[in-house]
Motif scaffolding. Structure first.
Motif, PDB file in Angstrom:
ATOM      1  N   PRO B 250       0.824  -1.194   0.000  1.00  0.00           N
ATOM      2  CA  PRO B 250       0.000   0.000   0.000  1.00  0.00           C
ATOM      3  C   PRO B 250       0.873   1.265   0.000  1.00  0.00           C
ATOM      4  O   PRO B 250       1.917   1.270   0.674  1.00  0.00           O
ATOM      5  N   PHE B 251       0.389   2.247  -0.740  1.00  0.00           N
ATOM      6  CA  PHE B 251       1.159   3.462  -0.960  1.00  0.00           C
ATOM      7  C   PHE B 251       2.522   3.080  -1.531  1.00  0.00           C
ATOM      8  O   PHE B 251       2.574   2.498  -2.586  1.00  0.00           O
ATOM      9  N   PHE B 252       3.636   3.351  -0.807  1.00  0.00           N
ATOM     10  CA  PHE B 252       4.947   2.968  -1.350  1.00  0.00           C
ATOM     11  C   PHE B 252       5.598   1.899  -0.468  1.00  0.00           C
ATOM     12  O   PHE B 252       6.788   1.662  -0.578  1.00  0.00           O
ATOM     13  N   ASP B 253       4.829   1.254   0.416  1.00  0.00           N
ATOM     14  CA  ASP B 253       5.403   0.374   1.434  1.00  0.00           C
ATOM     15  C   ASP B 253       6.259  -0.767   0.909  1.00  0.00           C
ATOM     16  O   ASP B 253       7.209  -1.182   1.555  1.00  0.00           O
TER      17      ASP B 253
END
Lengths: 451, 310
Positions: B250-253
């Motif tokens: 998720p996002f840039f995780d």
């Protein structure tokens, strides 16, 4: 097709036939269209128009034959498809006709891949004069038309009435909602409160579901919070830090209320559609009027009354009490390649595909609003297009996406911010900072950041 | 005589050149086309402004300026890469592979072969199928395999690993595939240990652990060193399963550096910036390879043996 159109097309066909020596010849027209379940006739109408043209050519005694080579791509959305198409053009593998989301017109025109259709349209009023004038704005770049609108639509939140009944709302409460939204009394926060209640009381599994990827839907929400992406005066994209923060604060509010779920952006389209169209698991889904087709099919609804007993439509509510709600119309368009050897011919095929009869088939089978005035009175639309008729008043609050070549990038960045907040990776302030940084880095002099 | 010698010498030189071209030519060509040329192209692109139209209008240092002064996600992405590579390598590709090799060689031959074949299955299935299986396993709904076990068997609340522990998911998914290569290499190394050494050790009263420690481990030194270097480099640039399972989110995780360069280049068509980011990866790769080569003294592996062992 009316007589004038037919005569025009016949004349065209005859001219094409007369200008060429008469031996059997296939003229190949390549068409690029994203395979889209919500609009198979976008490409289908081009193929059908070529058939019409071929009949005319045969009637005129020509040996010429137009052959459509259709490339239906599997990109997840129109943004991804446009990037693929730009690459195809860059290596000289571009099509003659392509289908694009209207906001990409500027990008293709600027790169020299979309043909300026202004002369062609002016020379052929019998093909284009019935098209609803406001739709032309969507394909105009620097004062010239580079595309022909293929359809139009109205976007909205579909609220599930059953879920509202389950938490004790009366039918009159439900019926009053759209007017409350339009009057600015029912705000975006109120929507989250309601969606959160529906989830917490166990009436639905999801409060609000949205598309999983970047796309135009979010603009109607960001606009409700005052984010105006384009400055007409400077012809640049713009973003307001306050509007961004207000919008992301709302996203966080919805997450806290359990109205939005953390993994919406990692869900597949299939999962979202399954949840939204096969039961009452989703309280509010936001997309466009063409989804009525899926809802009717998935929930086995037969009539308009059955449909509206199950669903209520609202615009995107205002960000603040007393504010204005918003809506978005997002036309899809045909464009002709400026690199094509058969530009004129390709443009005529687009013209034929855009006539009322053909366009109506797309409009009524997929619930997209028609592009021609003439279609509105055609019996088929009157009989089957009740959803389109019902949705049209919502267009009062509609805007288009700006036709800036970099609006696709802008949307993708705003979407990443949404993903960051929804997944709990960013606070509203951090999302604002992230989006401002990314906009400045990626768009450079094309963007102006305001307070 | 001298003329003949000279002729012979020339013929020999010609033959040597021909042999060189014949035996090393294809490998050199392959290296030039698929390894050297991309590096050169990448280097060139990094100094341009190539965007989504693939057009180059100017030569510029802007990409490097952006990378060093304005890219707020770059360092985080390098951090994710370090965690991903170290954990996948340390837990699975070397340690777990070693454990698999040891256990499958300790059991009867047919049984060992069966288990090794099972562990090779993920590697044999197409990546998309493997990724889809993982997506099903960690699906946050109750239909996900993990949640079926958690909810219906253990009576626990459903878990959403992909959102709450995304790094763990990509480490497991890559590790389960990665372990099989090491397993094969280590198994063949264990198999090549002369049988009599095991018999002798047992005759001397050595237990299983002592045999592993004093006979097996010394024989695995080079394979372990080789696997460590090879898998480090491979993990640094691989993002196939990450892209398929989490998309870097998720996002840039879970956006490891190679995926970061890819996302920058292909999500919004910033090809030149993607190329500039890839240069960092090339530098990290070269430094890591040379560093580990030195650290593990790999030169000794390639030395001509001083004695022949039969």
């Amino acid at each position: 097709m009316n007589t004038r159109t037919m005569l025009g097309a016949m004349l065209t066909a005859t001219l094409i036939a007369a200008a060429q020596p008469s031996f059997a010849e296939d003229v190949v027209i390549k068409v690029w269209s994203r395979a889209d379940r919500s609009g198979p006739l976008r490409a289908g109408n081009i193929v059908a128009a070529a058939d019409t043209l071929n009949k005319m050519l045969t009637a005129a005694g020509s040996d010429k034959h137009v052959k459509i080579e259709l490339n239906e791509t599997n990109a997840k959305g129109y943004d991804e498809d446009a990037l693929d198409l730009l690459k195809a053009f860059a290596v000289d593998k571009g099509p003659d006709i392509f289908v694009l989301a209207h906001e990409w017109t500027g990008a293709f025109a600027q790169a020299g891949y979309a043909w300026n259709l202004e002369d062609h349209i002016k020379k052929n009023p019998e093909l284009y004069d019935d098209i609803i004038p406001t739709l032309w704005q969507a394909v105009t770049y620097k004062g010239a038309r580079y595309g022909v609108p293929q359809d139009s639509e109205v976007r909205m939140f579909f609220l599930n009435n059953e879920d509202m009944r389950k938490i004790g709302m009366s039918d009159s409460d439900i019926a009053a909602l759209p007017a409350k939204v339009d009057a600015g009394q029912f705000t975006a926060n109120d929507l989250c409160d309601l969606a959160g209640q529906v989830v917490q009381k166990g009436a639905a599994k999801y409060g609000i579901l949205h598309r999983p990827n970047a796309g135009p839907d979010f603009q109607m929400l960001t606009e409700s919070f005052g984010l105006v992406p384009y400055d007409k005066a400077t012809a640049k994209l713009q973003a307001s830090k306050v509007a961004l923060r207000d919008f992301y604060t709302w996203v966080k509010y919805c997450i806290d209320k359990k109205a939005l779920v953390a993994d919406n952006t990692s869900m597949s389209w299939d999962a979202i559609e399954h949840a939204s169209f096969t039961g009452d698991d989703v309280f509010a889904f936001f997309h466009g009027v063409w989804r009525v087709t899926d809802q009717m099919k998935g929930l086995n609804l037969k009539t308009k009354d059955e449909y509206f007993h199950r669903f209520t439509w609202i615009n995107a509510p205002a960000g603040k009490k007393g504010g204005k709600p918003s809506n978005l119309s997002h036309p899809i368009a045909y464009a002709v390649s400026a690199k094509s050897k058969n530009k004129e011919l390709a443009a005529y095929i687009v013209g034929l595909a855009s006539q009322p009869y053909r366009n109506l088939q797309h409009a009524v089978t997929t619930n997209h609003t028609p592009i021609n005035y003439g279609e509105q009175s055609m019996p088929e639309l009157v009989a089957n297009g009740w959803a389109l008729v019902a949705a049209t008043p919502m267009l009062k609050y509609a805007s288009f996406m700006p036709n800036h070549p970099k609006i696709g990038q802008y949307n993708a960045i705003v979407f990443k911010g949404i993903q960051g907040v929804e997944t709990g990776r960013l606070t509203a302030q951090a999302a604002t900072d992230f989006v401002v940084d990314e906009l400045e880095n990626e768009l450079g002099k094309d963007i102006e950041i305001r307070k | 005589m001298t003329i003949e010698n000279a002729r012979f010498g020339r013929a020999q030189a010609r033959r040597q050149r021909a042999n060189f071209a014949l035996f090393l030519g294809p490998a050199l060509l392959l290296l030039a086309c698929f390894f050297l040329a991309p590096v050169i192209v990448d280097l060139g692109l990094a100094f341009t402004d190539m965007d989504r139209t693939l057009a180059v209008t100017t030569l510029t240092l802007d990409n490097f300026q952006r990378m060093t002064t304005r890219d707020t996600r770059l360092l985080a992405s390098l951090g994710v890469t370090a965690i991903f590579v170290l954990c996948t390598l340390g837990i699975f590709n070397v340690t777990f592979a070693l454990l698999l090799a040891l256990t499958t060689t300790a059991v009867p031959r047919a049984l060992g072969a069966f288990f090794r074949a099972v562990w090779l299955l993920p590697r044999m299935s197409p990546s998309v199928v493997y990724a889809l299986l993982w997506l099903w396993v960690v699906d946050p709904n109750e239909r996900g395999l993990l949640n079926q076990v958690l909810v219906h068997v253990l009576g626990m609340a459903p878990a959403d690993l992909r959102n709450n522990h995304p790094l763990l998911v990509i480490i497991l998914a890559n590790g389960f595939i990665g372990a099989s290569l090491g397993m094969i290499i280590f198994t063949s190394a264990i198999r090549s240990i002369p049988e009599h050494l095991f018999h002798a050790a047992r005759a001397d009263g050595a237990g299983a652990l002592a045999i592993v420690r004093h006979i097996v481990f010394p024989a695995l030194r080079w394979p372990i060193s080789y696997m460590t270097i090879h898998q480090t480099l491979s993990l640094l640039v691989s993002f196939e399963y990450i892209l398929l399972i989490t998309g870097g989110g998720p996002f840039f995780d879970t956006t490891v550096f190679s995926l970061y360069a890819y996302r920058r280049a292909f999500e919004n068509g910033q090809y030149a910036y993607g190329a500039a980011l890839s240069l960092i990866l090339i530098v990290i790769g070269v430094v890591a390879a040379l560093g580990m080569w030195r650290l593990m003294d790999m030169r000794r592996l390639l030395q001509t043996p001083r004695i022949e062992v039969h």
